[in-house]
Design a protein around this motif. Structure first.
Motif, PDB file in Angstrom:
ATOM      1  N   SER A  23     -39.112 -14.979 -23.328  1.00  0.00           N
ATOM      2  CA  SER A  23     -37.953 -15.470 -24.068  1.00  0.00           C
ATOM      3  C   SER A  23     -38.164 -15.318 -25.573  1.00  0.00           C
ATOM      4  CB  SER A  23     -37.713 -16.946 -23.715  1.00  0.00           C
ATOM      5  OG  SER A  23     -36.623 -17.455 -24.437  1.00  0.00           O
ATOM      6  N   MET A  24     -39.374 -15.658 -26.034  1.00  0.00           N
ATOM      7  CA  MET A  24     -39.668 -15.540 -27.462  1.00  0.00           C
ATOM      8  C   MET A  24     -39.635 -14.077 -27.903  1.00  0.00           C
ATOM      9  SD  MET A  24     -42.742 -17.359 -29.596  1.00  0.00           S
ATOM     10  CE  MET A  24     -44.122 -16.415 -28.984  1.00  0.00           C
ATOM     11  N   GLY A  25     -40.224 -13.198 -27.082  1.00  0.00           N
ATOM     12  CA  GLY A  25     -40.228 -11.760 -27.400  1.00  0.00           C
ATOM     13  C   GLY A  25     -38.835 -11.170 -27.434  1.00  0.00           C
ATOM     14  N   ASP A  26     -38.003 -11.534 -26.428  1.00  0.00           N
ATOM     15  CA  ASP A  26     -36.619 -11.036 -26.379  1.00  0.00           C
ATOM     16  C   ASP A  26     -35.823 -11.515 -27.591  1.00  0.00           C
ATOM     17  OD1 ASP A  26     -37.214  -9.809 -24.020  1.00  0.00           O
ATOM     18  OD2 ASP A  26     -36.165 -11.235 -22.727  1.00  0.00           O
ATOM     19  N   GLY A  27     -36.024 -12.802 -27.945  1.00  0.00           N
ATOM     20  CA  GLY A  27     -35.325 -13.362 -29.102  1.00  0.00           C
ATOM     21  C   GLY A  27     -35.735 -12.689 -30.391  1.00  0.00           C
ATOM     22  N   LEU A  28     -37.038 -12.485 -30.561  1.00  0.00           N
ATOM     23  CA  LEU A  28     -37.550 -11.814 -31.765  1.00  0.00           C
ATOM     24  C   LEU A  28     -37.005 -10.396 -31.865  1.00  0.00           C
ATOM     25  CD1 LEU A  28     -41.243 -13.061 -31.742  1.00  0.00           C
ATOM     26  CD2 LEU A  28     -39.654 -13.364 -33.630  1.00  0.00           C
ATOM     27  N   GLN A  29     -36.919  -9.740 -30.702  1.00  0.00           N
ATOM     28  CA  GLN A  29     -36.395  -8.373 -30.663  1.00  0.00           C
ATOM     29  C   GLN A  29     -34.943  -8.343 -31.135  1.00  0.00           C
ATOM     30  OE1 GLN A  29     -37.269  -6.502 -26.971  1.00  0.00           O
ATOM     31  NE2 GLN A  29     -36.202  -4.629 -27.442  1.00  0.00           N
ATOM     32  N   LEU A 122     -29.079 -22.645 -28.628  1.00  0.00           N
ATOM     33  CA  LEU A 122     -28.579 -21.681 -27.639  1.00  0.00           C
ATOM     34  C   LEU A 122     -27.216 -22.076 -27.086  1.00  0.00           C
ATOM     35  CD1 LEU A 122     -31.711 -20.715 -25.494  1.00  0.00           C
ATOM     36  CD2 LEU A 122     -30.087 -19.104 -26.464  1.00  0.00           C
ATOM     37  N   PHE A 123     -27.012 -23.372 -26.842  1.00  0.00           N
ATOM     38  CA  PHE A 123     -25.819 -23.801 -26.100  1.00  0.00           C
ATOM     39  C   PHE A 123     -24.712 -24.425 -26.948  1.00  0.00           C
ATOM     40  CE2 PHE A 123     -28.983 -23.446 -22.743  1.00  0.00           C
ATOM     41  CZ  PHE A 123     -28.255 -22.840 -21.739  1.00  0.00           C
ATOM     42  N   PHE A 124     -25.028 -24.847 -28.160  1.00  0.00           N
ATOM     43  CA  PHE A 124     -24.016 -25.554 -28.955  1.00  0.00           C
ATOM     44  C   PHE A 124     -23.512 -24.746 -30.154  1.00  0.00           C
ATOM     45  CE2 PHE A 124     -26.283 -28.850 -26.643  1.00  0.00           C
ATOM     46  CZ  PHE A 124     -25.230 -29.572 -26.098  1.00  0.00           C
ATOM     47  N   PHE A 125     -23.906 -23.481 -30.209  1.00  0.00           N
ATOM     48  CA  PHE A 125     -23.414 -22.614 -31.279  1.00  0.00           C
ATOM     49  C   PHE A 125     -22.883 -21.327 -30.671  1.00  0.00           C
ATOM     50  CE2 PHE A 125     -26.269 -25.416 -33.503  1.00  0.00           C
ATOM     51  CZ  PHE A 125     -25.686 -25.596 -34.754  1.00  0.00           C
ATOM     52  N   LYS A 126     -21.794 -20.805 -31.253  1.00  0.00           N
ATOM     53  CA  LYS A 126     -21.226 -19.557 -30.740  1.00  0.00           C
ATOM     54  C   LYS A 126     -21.698 -18.347 -31.536  1.00  0.00           C
ATOM     55  CE  LYS A 126     -17.179 -21.533 -28.529  1.00  0.00           C
ATOM     56  NZ  LYS A 126     -15.703 -21.603 -28.456  1.00  0.00           N
ATOM     57  N   ASN A 127     -22.389 -18.606 -32.647  1.00  0.00           N
ATOM     58  CA  ASN A 127     -22.917 -17.525 -33.483  1.00  0.00           C
ATOM     59  C   ASN A 127     -24.111 -16.866 -32.792  1.00  0.00           C
ATOM     60  OD1 ASN A 127     -24.648 -16.239 -35.549  1.00  0.00           O
ATOM     61  ND2 ASN A 127     -23.082 -16.973 -36.961  1.00  0.00           N
ATOM     62  N   LYS A 128     -24.034 -15.540 -32.577  1.00  0.00           N
ATOM     63  CA  LYS A 128     -25.089 -14.828 -31.845  1.00  0.00           C
ATOM     64  C   LYS A 128     -26.432 -14.898 -32.552  1.00  0.00           C
ATOM     65  CE  LYS A 128     -23.292 -11.629 -28.512  1.00  0.00           C
ATOM     66  NZ  LYS A 128     -23.386 -10.262 -27.984  1.00  0.00           N
ATOM     67  N   LYS A 129     -26.398 -14.828 -33.893  1.00  0.00           N
ATOM     68  CA  LYS A 129     -27.639 -14.876 -34.661  1.00  0.00           C
ATOM     69  C   LYS A 129     -28.346 -16.207 -34.444  1.00  0.00           C
ATOM     70  CE  LYS A 129     -29.350 -13.207 -39.084  1.00  0.00           C
ATOM     71  NZ  LYS A 129     -29.010 -12.803 -40.447  1.00  0.00           N
ATOM     72  N   VAL A 130     -27.577 -17.301 -34.468  1.00  0.00           N
ATOM     73  CA  VAL A 130     -28.140 -18.642 -34.224  1.00  0.00           C
ATOM     74  C   VAL A 130     -28.686 -18.713 -32.802  1.00  0.00           C
ATOM     75  CG1 VAL A 130     -27.602 -21.113 -34.085  1.00  0.00           C
ATOM     76  CG2 VAL A 130     -26.612 -19.730 -35.915  1.00  0.00           C
ATOM     77  N   ASN A 131     -27.957 -18.138 -31.834  1.00  0.00           N
ATOM     78  CA  ASN A 131     -28.423 -18.102 -30.434  1.00  0.00           C
ATOM     79  C   ASN A 131     -29.757 -17.378 -30.303  1.00  0.00           C
ATOM     80  OD1 ASN A 131     -25.066 -17.607 -29.060  1.00  0.00           O
ATOM     81  ND2 ASN A 131     -26.092 -19.465 -29.695  1.00  0.00           N
ATOM     82  N   ASN A 132     -29.897 -16.266 -31.045  1.00  0.00           N
ATOM     83  CA  ASN A 132     -31.149 -15.494 -30.997  1.00  0.00           C
ATOM     84  C   ASN A 132     -32.321 -16.317 -31.526  1.00  0.00           C
ATOM     85  OD1 ASN A 132     -29.731 -13.308 -30.002  1.00  0.00           O
ATOM     86  ND2 ASN A 132     -29.492 -12.320 -31.980  1.00  0.00           N
ATOM     87  N   TYR A 133     -32.085 -17.032 -32.639  1.00  0.00           N
ATOM     88  CA  TYR A 133     -33.133 -17.916 -33.168  1.00  0.00           C
ATOM     89  C   TYR A 133     -33.442 -19.042 -32.179  1.00  0.00           C
ATOM     90  CZ  TYR A 133     -33.275 -15.706 -37.769  1.00  0.00           C
ATOM     91  OH  TYR A 133     -33.463 -14.807 -38.789  1.00  0.00           O
ATOM     92  N   GLY A 134     -32.393 -19.533 -31.519  1.00  0.00           N
ATOM     93  CA  GLY A 134     -32.585 -20.562 -30.493  1.00  0.00           C
ATOM     94  C   GLY A 134     -33.457 -20.065 -29.361  1.00  0.00           C
ATOM     95  N   GLN A 135     -33.266 -18.797 -28.977  1.00  0.00           N
ATOM     96  CA  GLN A 135     -34.076 -18.205 -27.904  1.00  0.00           C
ATOM     97  C   GLN A 135     -35.544 -18.113 -28.314  1.00  0.00           C
ATOM     98  OE1 GLN A 135     -32.451 -14.530 -26.407  1.00  0.00           O
ATOM     99  NE2 GLN A 135     -34.092 -14.231 -24.940  1.00  0.00           N
ATOM    100  N   VAL A 136     -35.783 -17.737 -29.579  1.00  0.00           N
ATOM    101  CA  VAL A 136     -37.162 -17.664 -30.089  1.00  0.00           C
ATOM    102  C   VAL A 136     -37.798 -19.047 -30.057  1.00  0.00           C
ATOM    103  CG1 VAL A 136     -38.591 -17.167 -32.106  1.00  0.00           C
ATOM    104  CG2 VAL A 136     -36.674 -15.672 -31.570  1.00  0.00           C
ATOM    105  N   ILE A 137     -37.067 -20.072 -30.571  1.00  0.00           N
ATOM    106  CA  ILE A 137     -37.618 -21.438 -30.639  1.00  0.00           C
ATOM    107  C   ILE A 137     -37.844 -22.001 -29.237  1.00  0.00           C
ATOM    108  CG2 ILE A 137     -37.096 -23.810 -31.388  1.00  0.00           C
ATOM    109  CD1 ILE A 137     -35.548 -22.445 -33.770  1.00  0.00           C
ATOM    110  N   PHE A 138     -36.872 -21.754 -28.323  1.00  0.00           N
ATOM    111  CA  PHE A 138     -37.031 -22.208 -26.944  1.00  0.00           C
ATOM    112  C   PHE A 138     -38.284 -21.582 -26.309  1.00  0.00           C
ATOM    113  CE2 PHE A 138     -36.477 -21.226 -22.433  1.00  0.00           C
ATOM    114  CZ  PHE A 138     -36.347 -22.510 -21.911  1.00  0.00           C
ATOM    115  N   GLY A 139     -38.434 -20.259 -26.490  1.00  0.00           N
ATOM    116  CA  GLY A 139     -39.606 -19.559 -25.934  1.00  0.00           C
ATOM    117  C   GLY A 139     -40.903 -20.093 -26.507  1.00  0.00           C
ATOM    118  N   PHE A 140     -40.903 -20.406 -27.795  1.00  0.00           N
ATOM    119  CA  PHE A 140     -42.079 -20.949 -28.479  1.00  0.00           C
ATOM    120  C   PHE A 140     -42.483 -22.289 -27.859  1.00  0.00           C
ATOM    121  CE2 PHE A 140     -44.025 -22.970 -32.343  1.00  0.00           C
ATOM    122  CZ  PHE A 140     -45.046 -22.039 -32.529  1.00  0.00           C
TER     123      PHE A 140
END
Length: 542
Positions: A23-29, A122-140
């Motif tokens: 998840s962290m790798g995908d988000g960083l990518q 990941l779930f409370f924002f519709k902005n894709k960039k914010v979602n990507n950062y959320g994926q990195v933080i979740f994976g971390f």
């Protein structure tokens, strides 16, 4: 805790850890703009740059395996030569140590709040960039939470006499430790997971440094297996790149094992000097090993390339993606010369289209996977040349062109577009054959003979169109126009014959769809070939 709870905690923790890393790798990518392939393509002009590119991409992907597989794909595609690939693989080995350093920070107590923050983004924002950062933080957070569960599941091991005896055996016999590290990494398909596990064992006191370090070296060897699997069925150059990864890590392990007592004292000195916790001690040991291994072997990249070339002999058959003739210096010197260079590259593009169509014909005739796998390579190469030639021609158009050069420029732009469309139809043909194979659609012998005849006519039309372009031969070009008329007549005839077979029950509906779509794609390829020929005929009028 009973055995079931321990096993659940260990394997559940391992699963969450692996998911966290992915998840962290995908988000960083995603955050990095998915530019990894471009970094590897553009910044690997020499082995040193390759090492740096390998480090950066591996940190972004959070997996050395991902970088190596990506590199093998680029070598297979002809984007990168073997020596460049070796540099990237060395860099990937250094980049993967970052995960161990992250683990060494020891913020497991905060893993659940970190996961909560990631999920919130990941779930409370519709902005894709914010979602990507959320994926990195979740994976971390998931990485640390999984690691914590694994650690708790392994705590009782230090009190288990059998495990204590086993680690003593590894201390006495480092090769056993190397084998265990290799096998475990192959099993979980992640050196980060196996090193994370090793960090936990060492932190729990279940294993001393003497037993842990050989396992660490084995983890580095084990991570090469995925690259080997990725290279199976690929080009000879890709197989060589994968083998280089294996040899590189094995040589490094042999070197360090030969001076193991000295290396161990050095790691212990670093631990005491920097007052490192156990997890960070393993991270430093991992980092020192991979950096030292790279520094030792980097001057011998050419030797490594020679060794794997001898071990895997043969002529490489990879499709060359990179443009050969588009030197920007010609644009400043002379737009006419630059146009000549662009024309040479367009001719290469035409040859790729012709070869790709031949592979499509063979794939239909034999249903052999090797022909099907070649078609996307030709299509990717055509698409890459389409971009590069178009960019080059746009640069040329910025300078003042004579009337003749202006018309030639326009002709080349149109030809590039036609060849790119031929590549698309070629891929359509591959997908139709894939559909036929996967759905067990049987074409009648008569239908296969008809398609074979149309393929031969279409391929010869492209060959003639490219030849007419190369020589500026209007006679050849006029022959192409006549052949295209023959292709149109053949398409109408084959459609009628197909309807007859369908009415007679000789052909199924599914087979009919495949047959008609193949014929349609071949007819459109003929249209694009005649466009090229008409441009050549028009050239004479200039």
């Amino acid at each position: 805790m009973d055995l079931q709870t321990l096993l659940f905690m260990f394997f559940g923790g391992l699963g969450i850890f692996l998911f966290g890393i992915k998840s962290m790798g995908d988000g960083l990518q995603k955050v990095a703009g998915d530019r990894m392939r471009d970094i590897l393509d553009r910044f690997t002009s020499n082995p040193i740059m390759g090492v740096l590119a390998g480090i950066v991409v591996t940190i972004l992907l959070q997996t050395s395996t991902g970088t190596t597989v990506l590199t093998i794909g680029l070598v297979n595609a002809g984007f990168m030569n073997l020596q460049q690939a070796i540099g990237v693989i060395m860099g990937a080995n250094i980049g993967t140590t970052v995960t161990a350093f992250i683990i060494g920070i020891k913020i497991s107590a905060y893993s659940l709040p970190i996961i909560a923050v990631g999920v919130f983004l990941l779930f409370f924002f519709k902005n894709k960039k914010v979602n990507n950062y959320g994926q990195v933080i979740f994976g971390f957070g998931a990485l640390f939470y999984g690691l914590n569960l694994m650690g708790d599941g392994m705590k009782p091991l230090r009190e288990l006499q059998a495990f204590t005896d086993f680690t003593i055996s590894m201390s006495d016999n480092p090769i056993l430790g190397v084998v265990i590290g290799t096998v475990f990494t192959v099993a979980v398909q992640s050196s980060s997971a196996s090193i994370g596990l090793l960090q936990q064992l060492y932190a729990q006191g279940a294993m001393d440094l003497t037993a842990a370090l050989p396992v660490l070296f084995g983890d580095n060897i084990g991570t090469t297996i995925t690259a080997v699997l990725a290279a199976m069925g690929a080009s000879i150059a890709a197989k060589r790149a994968a083998l280089t990864h294996v040899i590189f890590n094995i040589i490094g392990t042999i070197i360090v094992l030969s001076i193991l007592p000295l290396y161990m004292r050095f790691v212990a000195f670093i631990k005491d000097a920097l007052e490192l916790n156990p997890e960070m001690t393993i991270a430093f040991a991992h980092g020192i090993f991979n950096v030292s291994n790279t520094l030792i072997q980097l001057p011998f990249v050419a030797v490594l390339a020679l060794i794997v070339t001898k071990l895997i002999p043969g002529q490489d058959s990879a499709v060359e993606y990179k443009a050969k003739h588009l030197d920007e210096r010609f644009i400043q010197q002379s737009s006419s010369i630059a146009l000549g260079q662009a024309e040479k590259e367009v001719l290469r593009m035409g040859e790729l289209a012709e070869k790709g169509l031949q592979e499509a014909a063979l794939y239909l005739k034999t249903n052999q996977k090797k022909h099907g796998e070649m078609i996307p390579q030709f299509e990717d190469a055509i698409n890459n040349l389409d971009r590069k030639i178009t960019e080059y021609l746009v640069q040329i158009s910025a300078s003042s062109l004579s009337e003749f050069d202006s018309k030639k420029h326009s002709m080349l732009m149109n030809t590039v577009r036609d060849l790119e469309r031929i590549g698309d139809h070629m891929e359509n043909l591959m997908e139709l054959v894939d559909y036929q194979i996967s759905n067990k659609v049987k074409l009648s012998d008569e239908a296969m003979e008809d398609l074979d005849e149309m393929f031969i006519l279409t391929i010869s039309t492209i060959q003639q169109a490219v030849k007419a372009l190369e020589n500026g031969d209007t006679e050849e070009a006029e022959a192409v126009v006549k052949k295209e008329e023959a292709i149109d007549k053949m398409e109408r005839k084959l459609r009628k014959q197909h309807i007859v077979r369908l009415n007679n029950g000789e052909c199924t509906g599914s087979a009919g769809i495949v047959f008609v779509d193949i014929v349609s794609n071949l007819e459109r390829i003929g249209d694009h070939a005649v466009n090229i020929a008409e441009a050549v005929i028009g050239e004479e009028d200039w």
